[in-house]
Write a protein that holds these residues in place. Structure first.
Motif, mmCIF file in Angstrom:
data_model
loop_
_atom_site.group_PDB
_atom_site.id
_atom_site.type_symbol
_atom_site.label_atom_id
_atom_site.label_comp_id
_atom_site.label_asym_id
_atom_site.label_seq_id
_atom_site.Cartn_x
_atom_site.Cartn_y
_atom_site.Cartn_z
ATOM 1 N N UNK A 92 26.796 51.766 10.935
ATOM 2 C CA UNK A 92 26.396 52.515 9.738
ATOM 3 C C UNK A 92 25.144 51.968 9.116
ATOM 4 N N UNK A 93 24.188 51.456 9.999
ATOM 5 C CA UNK A 93 22.978 50.836 9.497
ATOM 6 C C UNK A 93 21.764 51.521 10.118
ATOM 7 N N UNK A 94 20.635 51.427 9.431
ATOM 8 C CA UNK A 94 19.377 51.984 9.925
ATOM 9 C C UNK A 94 18.729 50.964 10.841
ATOM 10 N N UNK A 95 18.464 51.372 12.096
ATOM 11 C CA UNK A 95 17.818 50.489 13.054
ATOM 12 C C UNK A 95 16.308 50.620 13.011
ATOM 13 N N UNK A 96 15.848 51.816 12.897
ATOM 14 C CA UNK A 96 14.407 52.051 12.788
ATOM 15 C C UNK A 96 14.183 53.188 11.793
ATOM 16 N N UNK A 97 12.999 53.178 11.169
ATOM 17 C CA UNK A 97 12.694 54.245 10.199
ATOM 18 C C UNK A 97 11.185 54.321 10.007
ATOM 19 N N UNK A 98 10.763 55.453 9.471
ATOM 20 C CA UNK A 98 9.344 55.591 9.098
ATOM 21 C C UNK A 98 9.101 54.851 7.784
ATOM 22 N N UNK A 99 7.842 54.690 7.421
ATOM 23 C CA UNK A 99 7.494 53.844 6.288
ATOM 24 C C UNK A 99 8.088 54.347 4.966
ATOM 25 N N UNK A 100 8.182 55.671 4.780
ATOM 26 C CA UNK A 100 8.673 56.189 3.509
ATOM 27 C C UNK A 100 10.136 56.603 3.563
ATOM 28 N N UNK A 101 10.766 56.359 4.673
ATOM 29 C CA UNK A 101 12.190 56.673 4.784
ATOM 30 C C UNK A 101 13.006 55.635 4.030
ATOM 31 N N UNK A 102 14.096 56.033 3.386
ATOM 32 C CA UNK A 102 14.944 55.051 2.692
ATOM 33 C C UNK A 102 15.612 54.094 3.676
ATOM 34 N N UNK A 103 15.980 52.934 3.200
ATOM 35 C CA UNK A 103 16.588 51.914 4.062
ATOM 36 C C UNK A 103 18.067 52.186 4.311
ATOM 37 N N UNK A 104 18.667 53.069 3.573
ATOM 38 C CA UNK A 104 20.076 53.417 3.791
ATOM 39 C C UNK A 104 20.163 54.713 4.573
ATOM 40 N N UNK A 105 21.215 54.906 5.353
ATOM 41 C CA UNK A 105 21.338 56.124 6.154
ATOM 42 C C UNK A 105 21.392 57.358 5.253
ATOM 43 N N UNK A 106 20.648 58.383 5.689
ATOM 44 C CA UNK A 106 20.643 59.636 4.941
ATOM 45 C C UNK A 106 21.873 60.473 5.264
ATOM 46 N N UNK A 107 22.308 60.471 6.517
ATOM 47 C CA UNK A 107 23.494 61.198 6.940
ATOM 48 C C UNK A 107 24.462 60.238 7.618
ATOM 49 N N UNK A 108 25.752 60.466 7.410
ATOM 50 C CA UNK A 108 26.768 59.575 7.994
ATOM 51 C C UNK A 108 27.007 59.863 9.465
ATOM 52 N N UNK A 109 26.663 61.068 9.934
ATOM 53 C CA UNK A 109 26.889 61.426 11.330
ATOM 54 C C UNK A 109 25.940 62.546 11.708
ATOM 55 N N UNK A 110 25.827 62.748 13.014
ATOM 56 C CA UNK A 110 24.995 63.834 13.518
ATOM 57 C C UNK A 110 25.700 65.157 13.289
ATOM 58 N N UNK A 111 24.894 66.220 13.075
ATOM 59 C CA UNK A 111 25.444 67.554 12.837
ATOM 60 C C UNK A 111 24.537 68.576 13.518
ATOM 61 N N UNK A 112 25.046 69.783 13.687
ATOM 62 C CA UNK A 112 24.270 70.812 14.392
ATOM 63 C C UNK A 112 23.398 71.636 13.449
ATOM 64 N N UNK A 113 23.434 71.358 12.185
ATOM 65 C CA UNK A 113 22.621 72.121 11.234
ATOM 66 C C UNK A 113 22.059 71.179 10.175
ATOM 67 N N UNK A 114 21.027 71.689 9.505
ATOM 68 C CA UNK A 114 20.384 70.904 8.456
ATOM 69 C C UNK A 114 21.291 70.853 7.236
#
Length: 455
Positions: A101-123
């Motif tokens: 449940x951790x962020x391994x890589x991100x862009x510079x302006x992305x938050x350090x905490x996960x935005x979504x808890x799991x993958x999904x088929x829709x936005x």
């Protein structure tokens, strides 16, 4: 009040102004309605487009990251991707370890905490409602997944820019259209204005002044009607002038003969019937003066023929021997002598009928206006009657049933208005007072400085 003055005082609405105002409001309403429609459409369509952008971007990143070995793709915890070059990031991304449940890589302006808890088929919107995110798994075990997100502020900014640009374009186009249509309206209404000026200058007795505006289908019937009306008026004026000329010769001689015969009869009649003959002669004299005034009025035509008039000899020639007329004026009046004689004959006759013995006639200049006042010592009239007469003069109420039952005031007011002036009834201590005021065609005083007496 003349018709032209009444129209100017009423300030009637302008066709051009009303059309221009309608076009302006139409342009504004069109712009606002367009903005509203664009806002509603864009709120839906832009949302779908940005969601599609998230999906496609996620698929591109997924194609790149999924091909990397798990070890290299994992990298250090919360590592950002490479150096930052200061560009504006419209999208952010994260690689999240689903097990930790951790962020391994991100862009510079992305938050350090996960935005979504799991993958999904829709936005989806994130829990805090600040990000619109789309997630794809990076391996079949779904131990890692990619999240591509866009902030709410960025999405709102994109919608606002679309709406503002559309609003600016719609309003600009609407205003330009309104200006162009206003110019076209002025161009199309210019023949109507020219026709109005031609009608004002139109003299039925001068065919060369017949209104002829630029050819327009809507104006042709108006021009034809005005020309036909002018021809009828011209024929009537010619007929009336011819009748007046004949009437002047046909009536003057019998009235003069009646006066002579009555004068002889008074000398030869017995004393008992002599007062009746005197009254008959006075009535015949009054009839002759009224007839002379009317003939002068109609024979003079529509436009006054202004001439310098020496007031004292002019009034003495009117033959009111039974009245004591006091004249205070030096220098000439500028008026039509026939019209002025018609007015004065009736006013002096009115004064005599209401038992006046003395009439004071005074002329002076008031600014650029000539003022001629007649005041007698006769019976006068009650204040309410004078108020009714003044209102009738102001409204030109000459019809039967109005306050002006006699001919004198009606004729006088017509003469003064023919000179472009007005008639008033000022208060006086005794008798009756009337003022005739009209513009002086000579700039300044009625006569050279020092030659006009002022009351």
């Amino acid at each position: 009040m003349p018709l032209a003055d009444g129209l100017r005082a009423a300030h009637p609405p302008s066709i051009r102004g009303r059309l221009t105002q309608s076009l302006l409001w139409t342009a504004i309403a069109f712009g606002l309605l367009t903005t509203l429609v664009v806002w509603l459409v864009m709120a839906h369509e832009m949302g779908e487009l940005m969601d599609q952008e998230l999906r496609e971007t996620a698929e591109i990143f997924h194609g790149v990251l999924a091909a990397q070995p798990a070890e290299s793709a994992g990298g250090p915890l919360n590592a950002t991707a490479g150096p930052h070059y200061g560009y504006e990031e419209h999208l952010v991304w994260q690689v999240i370890d689903s097990a930790m449940g951790e962020v391994r890589q991100r862009s510079h302006k992305a938050p350090a905490t996960p935005l979504l808890a799991k993958a999904d088929t829709k936005a989806l919107w994130t829990a805090d409602g600040q990000w619109r995110a789309f997630a794809l798994p990076l391996n079949p075990q779904a131990t890692r997944y990619l999240v591509v997100a866009q902030s709410r502020n960025e999405r709102n900014e994109a919608r606002s820019e679309v709406v503002l640009y559309t609003l600016g374009a719609a309003l600009s186009l609407g205003l330009l259209s309104a200006l162009w249509m206003s110019w076209r309206i002025r161009q199309e209404l210019s023949p109507l204005g020219a026709l109005s000026q031609d009608v004002q200058r139109y003299d039925p007795l001068r065919p060369e002044t017949t209104p002829r505006a630029e050819p327009r289908a809507e104006l042709v019937p108006i021009e034809a009607s005005v020309a036909e009306l002018g021809q009828r008026l011209a024929r009537r004026v010619v007929s009336e002038r011819a009748f007046t000329a004949h009437a002047a010769h046909a009536l003057r001689t019998p009235v003069a003969g009646i006066d002579v015969q009555l004068a002889l009869a008074i000398k030869e009649a017995p004393e008992a019937i002599r007062p009746r003959l005197v009254r008959a002669r006075e009535a015949a004299g009054r009839l002759g003066r009224v007839m002379q005034a009317l003939l002068m009025m109609f024979r003079s035509g529509i436009e006054p023929k202004r001439q310098p008039i020496e007031l004292e000899p002019f009034i003495r020639s009117l033959s009111f021997h039974d009245l004591n007329i006091e004249i205070q004026a030096q220098g000439p009046l500028f008026a039509d002598p026939d019209l002025l004689a018609a007015a004065l004959l009736n006013l002096l006759d009115n004064a005599q009928r209401f038992h006046a013995r003395t009439v004071s006639v005074t002329a002076w200049s008031r600014g650029a206006e000539t003022v001629l006042r007649l005041q007698d010592d006769g019976d006068g009239c009650p204040p309410q009657t004078k108020s009714d007469l003044q209102q009738a003069l102001r409204q030109q109420a000459y019809a039967e049933g109005s306050a002006m039952r006699g001919l004198g005031l009606v004729l006088t007011d017509l003469v003064v208005r023919a000179h472009g002036g007005h008639t008033s009834l000022p208060d006086c201590a005794q008798g009756f007072c009337i003022e005739l005021c009209w513009p002086d065609p000579v700039q300044g005083p009625l006569a050279p400085q020092g030659q006009r007496a002022t009351p």
